[in-house]
Design a protein around this motif. Structure first.
Motif, PDB file in Angstrom:
ATOM      1  N   ARG A  48       0.430  16.949   4.791  1.00 12.99           N
ATOM      2  CA  ARG A  48      -0.955  17.282   4.426  1.00 12.99           C
ATOM      3  C   ARG A  48      -1.769  17.732   5.630  1.00 12.99           C
ATOM      4  O   ARG A  48      -2.781  18.404   5.491  1.00 12.99           O
ATOM      5  CB  ARG A  48      -1.623  16.085   3.754  1.00 12.99           C
ATOM      6  N   ALA A 102       5.224  10.098   0.669  1.00 11.56           N
ATOM      7  CA  ALA A 102       4.883   8.881  -0.077  1.00 11.56           C
ATOM      8  C   ALA A 102       3.569   8.312   0.426  1.00 11.56           C
ATOM      9  O   ALA A 102       3.123   8.625   1.534  1.00 11.56           O
ATOM     10  CB  ALA A 102       5.990   7.842   0.079  1.00 11.56           C
ATOM     11  N   GLY A 103       2.965   7.501  -0.385  1.00  9.74           N
ATOM     12  CA  GLY A 103       1.744   6.800   0.028  1.00  9.74           C
ATOM     13  C   GLY A 103       1.816   5.369  -0.445  1.00  9.74           C
ATOM     14  O   GLY A 103       2.379   5.089  -1.514  1.00  9.74           O
ATOM     15  N   ASN A 104       1.260   4.457   0.331  1.00  9.09           N
ATOM     16  CA  ASN A 104       1.301   3.050  -0.069  1.00  9.09           C
ATOM     17  C   ASN A 104       0.255   2.262   0.707  1.00  9.09           C
ATOM     18  O   ASN A 104      -0.193   2.688   1.782  1.00  9.09           O
ATOM     19  CB  ASN A 104       2.694   2.462   0.170  1.00  9.09           C
ATOM     20  N   LEU A 112      -7.068  -3.581  -7.494  1.00 11.10           N
ATOM     21  CA  LEU A 112      -6.689  -2.159  -7.367  1.00 11.10           C
ATOM     22  C   LEU A 112      -7.446  -1.321  -8.400  1.00 11.10           C
ATOM     23  O   LEU A 112      -7.411  -1.628  -9.591  1.00 11.10           O
ATOM     24  CB  LEU A 112      -5.166  -2.042  -7.583  1.00 11.10           C
ATOM     25  N   SER A 113      -8.079  -0.253  -7.939  1.00 15.36           N
ATOM     26  CA  SER A 113      -8.783   0.614  -8.897  1.00 15.36           C
ATOM     27  C   SER A 113      -7.764   1.489  -9.629  1.00 15.36           C
ATOM     28  O   SER A 113      -6.649   1.696  -9.147  1.00 15.36           O
ATOM     29  CB  SER A 113      -9.798   1.491  -8.160  1.00 15.36           C
ATOM     30  N   ASN A 115      -7.939   4.555  -9.903  1.00 18.88           N
ATOM     31  CA  ASN A 115      -7.672   5.714  -9.042  1.00 18.88           C
ATOM     32  C   ASN A 115      -6.675   5.367  -7.936  1.00 18.88           C
ATOM     33  O   ASN A 115      -5.853   6.208  -7.552  1.00 18.88           O
ATOM     34  CB  ASN A 115      -8.984   6.248  -8.453  1.00 18.88           C
ATOM     35  N   GLY A 116      -6.737   4.139  -7.432  1.00 19.25           N
ATOM     36  CA  GLY A 116      -5.763   3.716  -6.415  1.00 19.25           C
ATOM     37  C   GLY A 116      -4.347   3.731  -6.989  1.00 19.25           C
ATOM     38  O   GLY A 116      -3.405   4.213  -6.351  1.00 19.25           O
ATOM     39  N   VAL A 120      -1.213   6.727  -5.856  1.00 17.30           N
ATOM     40  CA  VAL A 120       0.151   6.481  -5.372  1.00 17.30           C
ATOM     41  C   VAL A 120       1.190   7.004  -6.376  1.00 17.30           C
ATOM     42  O   VAL A 120       2.208   7.599  -5.988  1.00 17.30           O
ATOM     43  CB  VAL A 120       0.341   4.981  -5.029  1.00 17.30           C
ATOM     44  N   ILE A 123       1.251  10.817  -5.712  1.00 20.43           N
ATOM     45  CA  ILE A 123       1.922  11.263  -4.481  1.00 20.43           C
ATOM     46  C   ILE A 123       3.432  11.051  -4.629  1.00 20.43           C
ATOM     47  O   ILE A 123       4.237  11.941  -4.347  1.00 20.43           O
ATOM     48  CB  ILE A 123       1.413  10.490  -3.233  1.00 20.43           C
ATOM     49  N   GLY A 201       4.900   2.712   7.079  1.00 14.59           N
ATOM     50  CA  GLY A 201       5.168   1.678   6.077  1.00 14.59           C
ATOM     51  C   GLY A 201       5.103   0.296   6.712  1.00 14.59           C
ATOM     52  O   GLY A 201       4.461  -0.618   6.182  1.00 14.59           O
ATOM     53  N   LEU A 205       2.302  -2.266   5.736  1.00 12.49           N
ATOM     54  CA  LEU A 205       2.738  -3.291   4.776  1.00 12.49           C
ATOM     55  C   LEU A 205       3.072  -4.627   5.434  1.00 12.49           C
ATOM     56  O   LEU A 205       3.059  -5.655   4.773  1.00 12.49           O
ATOM     57  CB  LEU A 205       3.948  -2.784   3.978  1.00 12.49           C
TER      58      LEU A 205
HETATM   59  N1  COA Z   1      -6.721  -0.998  -0.864  1.00 13.50           N
HETATM   60  C1  COA Z   1      -7.202  -0.752  -2.102  1.00 13.50           C
HETATM   61  N2  COA Z   1      -7.447   0.502  -2.570  1.00 13.50           N
HETATM   62  C2  COA Z   1      -7.190   1.533  -1.728  1.00 13.50           C
HETATM   63  C3  COA Z   1      -6.683   1.347  -0.440  1.00 13.50           C
HETATM   64  C4  COA Z   1      -6.447   0.005  -0.013  1.00 13.50           C
HETATM   65  N3  COA Z   1      -5.959  -0.272   1.209  1.00 13.50           N
HETATM   66  N4  COA Z   1      -6.525   2.559   0.143  1.00 13.50           N
HETATM   67  C5  COA Z   1      -6.915   3.481  -0.757  1.00 13.50           C
HETATM   68  N5  COA Z   1      -7.308   2.859  -1.899  1.00 13.50           N
HETATM   69  C6  COA Z   1      -7.832   3.480  -3.102  1.00 13.50           C
HETATM   70  C7  COA Z   1      -9.142   4.170  -2.788  1.00 13.50           C
HETATM   71  O1  COA Z   1     -10.232   3.240  -2.769  1.00 13.50           O
HETATM   72  C8  COA Z   1      -9.231   5.184  -3.894  1.00 13.50           C
HETATM   73  O2  COA Z   1      -9.634   4.604  -5.105  1.00 13.50           O
HETATM   74  P1  COA Z   1     -11.195   4.699  -5.619  1.00 13.50           P
HETATM   75  O3  COA Z   1     -11.497   6.155  -5.727  1.00 13.50           O
HETATM   76  O4  COA Z   1     -11.174   3.985  -6.924  1.00 13.50           O
HETATM   77  O5  COA Z   1     -12.013   4.004  -4.582  1.00 13.50           O
HETATM   78  C9  COA Z   1      -7.778   5.575  -4.095  1.00 13.50           C
HETATM   79  O6  COA Z   1      -6.984   4.530  -3.550  1.00 13.50           O
HETATM   80  C10 COA Z   1      -7.420   6.859  -3.401  1.00 13.50           C
HETATM   81  O7  COA Z   1      -7.733   6.718  -2.026  1.00 13.50           O
HETATM   82  P2  COA Z   1      -8.000   7.986  -1.091  1.00 13.50           P
HETATM   83  O8  COA Z   1      -8.180   7.495   0.301  1.00 13.50           O
HETATM   84  O9  COA Z   1      -9.076   8.828  -1.658  1.00 13.50           O
HETATM   85  O10 COA Z   1      -6.622   8.799  -1.291  1.00 13.50           O
HETATM   86  P3  COA Z   1      -5.915   9.780  -0.322  1.00 13.50           P
HETATM   87  O11 COA Z   1      -5.220  10.747  -1.163  1.00 13.50           O
HETATM   88  O12 COA Z   1      -6.824  10.311   0.745  1.00 13.50           O
HETATM   89  O13 COA Z   1      -4.863   8.817   0.459  1.00 13.50           O
HETATM   90  C11 COA Z   1      -3.352   6.956   0.387  1.00 13.50           C
HETATM   91  C12 COA Z   1      -3.752   8.293  -0.197  1.00 13.50           C
HETATM   92  C13 COA Z   1      -4.439   5.940   0.057  1.00 13.50           C
HETATM   93  C14 COA Z   1      -2.046   6.508  -0.238  1.00 13.50           C
HETATM   94  C15 COA Z   1      -3.245   7.021   1.925  1.00 13.50           C
HETATM   95  O14 COA Z   1      -2.923   5.754   2.432  1.00 13.50           O
HETATM   96  C16 COA Z   1      -2.204   8.020   2.394  1.00 13.50           C
HETATM   97  O15 COA Z   1      -2.490   9.194   2.485  1.00 13.50           O
HETATM   98  N6  COA Z   1      -0.979   7.560   2.711  1.00 13.50           N
HETATM   99  C17 COA Z   1       0.122   8.386   3.172  1.00 13.50           C
HETATM  100  C18 COA Z   1       0.903   7.714   4.237  1.00 13.50           C
HETATM  101  C19 COA Z   1       1.462   6.370   3.822  1.00 13.50           C
HETATM  102  O16 COA Z   1       0.835   5.602   3.117  1.00 13.50           O
HETATM  103  N7  COA Z   1       2.615   6.065   4.287  1.00 13.50           N
HETATM  104  C20 COA Z   1       3.242   4.791   4.017  1.00 13.50           C
HETATM  105  C21 COA Z   1       4.324   4.942   3.049  1.00 13.50           C
HETATM  106  S1  COA Z   1       5.150   3.372   2.806  1.00 13.50           S
END
Ligand code: COA
Length: 290
Positions: A48, A102-104, A112-113, A115-116, A120, A123, A201, A205
Motif C-alpha cells: 500500500r 494481511a492485516g491484524n 471490535l467494531s 468495521n474492524g 481484516v 484485506i 505480526g 500480537l
Molecule cells: N483495535 C481495535 N480496532 C482497531 C484496531 C485495534 N488495534 N486497529 C484498527 N481498528 C479498527 C479501526 O478502529 C477501524 O474501525 P472503526 O472505523 O469502526 O473505528 C477499523 O479497524 C479499520 O481501521 P483503519 O485503521 O481505518 O484501517 P486500515 O485499512 O488503515 O488499516 C489495519 C488496516 C487496521 C489492519 C492495519 O493494522 C494495517 O494496515 N495492517 C497491515 C499490517 C499488519 O497488520 N500486519 C500484521 C499481520 S499479522
C-alpha cells in the motif's frame, strides 16, 4: 534446533518464471519475493505504501533480481487487476501468485467494531479472492497460487475473531480453488506459519514476549522469514507438482501445543502410568475383550 539458512534448491529452479507477491514490500512477503528472485524468478511486488516498494525493488536490483513494484490495495478489485496486468506487461507472463498481504491486531470480540472485523476480512480473505480472480487468465494452464494463512482457526485464538475468521476463509478458498481450478491447470496451495521472528505480526500480537513465545513452540523458537519462504519455494517447485488444495503448516509444532506445561508433570506420568498399567493388569482391567 537453529535455522540453517542454506537453500536446498538450485539457484535457477525458477528460471524463466514470473512471480507476483502481494505484501511483497515488507515482512514475510518481502522475504518470499526475495527468495523467489534469488532462485531465478522475475518478481512483481505490491503493497500500500510507495516507499517500502521502492526500497524493496532497489534491494532486489542490487541482488541481480529483475523486479517490478506497484501500489495496490488488495481490497479493491480494480487495483488487483491493474497490478497483475502491470506485471504481465513488464515480464510477458505470470506463473506464480503469492497472496501474502494481511492485516491484524489484538482486540477482544466485544470491543471490535463491525468495521474492524470487516477491514481484516477484506484485506485477508477478499484480497486473496480479488488477486486470484485477477490472475486467473494469466495463470491458466501452468500457474500456482500460494495463500499465506495461519493456524489461528484450527482451535480458537484469543482476541482475533477477525483474523481467525479471515484465515479460515482463506483456507477454504485454497481448497475450493484447488478443486475448481485444478482442471484449469492451476494449483492452489497454502502455507500456514506460526510465530515468525522479526515481523509486524510479532510486534503487534506479542509485543516484548519473544522469550515466552519461543518457550511455547515445541521446536523452542520462532520461524525465520527465510524458512517460510523456503516452504513457498517447495510448493511452487515441480517437486510439489501433485499438491493442490492443501495448506502446509510451518509453525514448529506451535498449534499442536495448547498449553505451556503438560497438565500432569512428566516425571509423575512416567511413574504413575507404569503403576496404573501394573495395577490394571493385576486386576484384569487391561485385558482385551476381543
Ligand atoms: N483495535 C481495535 N480496532 C482497531 C484496531 C485495534 N488495534 N486497529 C484498527 N481498528 C479498527 C479501526 O478502529 C477501524 O474501525 P472503526 O472505523 O469502526 O473505528 C477499523 O479497524 C479499520 O481501521 P483503519 O485503521 O481505518 O484501517 P486500515 O485499512 O488503515 O488499516 C489495519 C488496516 C487496521 C489492519 C492495519 O493494522 C494495517 O494496515 N495492517 C497491515 C499490517 C499488519 O497488520 N500486519 C500484521 C499481520 S499479522
Amino acid at each position: 534446533m537453529q535455522a540453517i539458512e542454506i537453500s536446498p534448491f538450485t539457484k535457477d529452479v525458477l528460471k524463466g518464471k514470473v512471480a507476483a507477491v502481494t505484501g511483497g514490500s515488507s515482512g514475510i512477503g518481502l522475504e518470499i519475493a526475495k527468495q523467489l528472485g534469488l532462485h531465478g524468478a522475475h518478481v512483481a511486488i505490491c503493497g500500500r505504501r510507495q516507499k517500502p516498494i521502492d526500497d524493496a525493488v532497489a534491494e532486489f536490483a542490487s541482488l541481480g533480481i529483475r523486479a517490478f513494484g506497484a501500489q495496490c490495495d488488495v481490497r479493491k478489485p480494480e487495483h488487483a487487476t491493474s497490478f497483475i496486468n502491470g506485471a504481465v506487461r513488464e515480464f510477458g507472463r505470470l506463473d506464480i501468485l503469492v497472496n501474502s498481504a494481511a492485516g491484524n491486531f489484538l482486540c477482544p470480540a466485544e470491543d471490535l467494531s463491525v468495521n474492524g472485523f470487516k477491514t481484516v476480512m477484506e484485506i485477508d480473505a477478499v484480497g486473496v479472492f480479488n488477486m486470484s480472480k485477477a490472475a486467473f487468465e494469466a495463470l491458466r494452464g501452468h500457474g500456482t497460487i500460494v495463500n499465506i494463512s495461519a493456524t489461528l482457526h484450527y482451535g480458537a485464538t484469543w482476541f482475533q475473531v477477525h483474523a481467525s475468521s479471515a484465515k479460515a476463509a482463506i483456507d477454504s478458498i485454497t481448497r475450493t480453488l484447488g478443486m475448481e481450478w485444478g482442471p484449469e491447470g492451476i494449483r492452489t496451495v497454502g502455507v500456514a506459519p506460526g510465530p515468525v521472528a522479526g515481523t509486524a505480526g510479532m510486534t503487534k500480537l506479542a509485543p516484548g514476549m519473544s522469550d515466552a513465545v519461543n518457550e511455547l513452540v515445541p521446536l523452542k523458537r520462532m520461524a525465520t522469514k527465510w524458512e517460510i519462504a523456503m516452504s513457498v519455494l517447495f510448493l511452487v517447485s515441480n517437486g510439489a507438482g501433485y499438491i493442490t488444495g492443501e495448506t502446509l503448516v510451518v509453525d514448529g509444532g506451535s498449534w499442536l501445543n495448547t498449553s505451556l506445561t503438560p497438565p500432569i508433570p512428566k516425571e509423575l506420568i512416567r511413574q504413575a502410568s507404569r503403576d496404573i498399567e501394573k495395577k490394571s493388569r493385576n486386576t484384569g482391567l487391561a485385558r482385551s475383550k476381543l
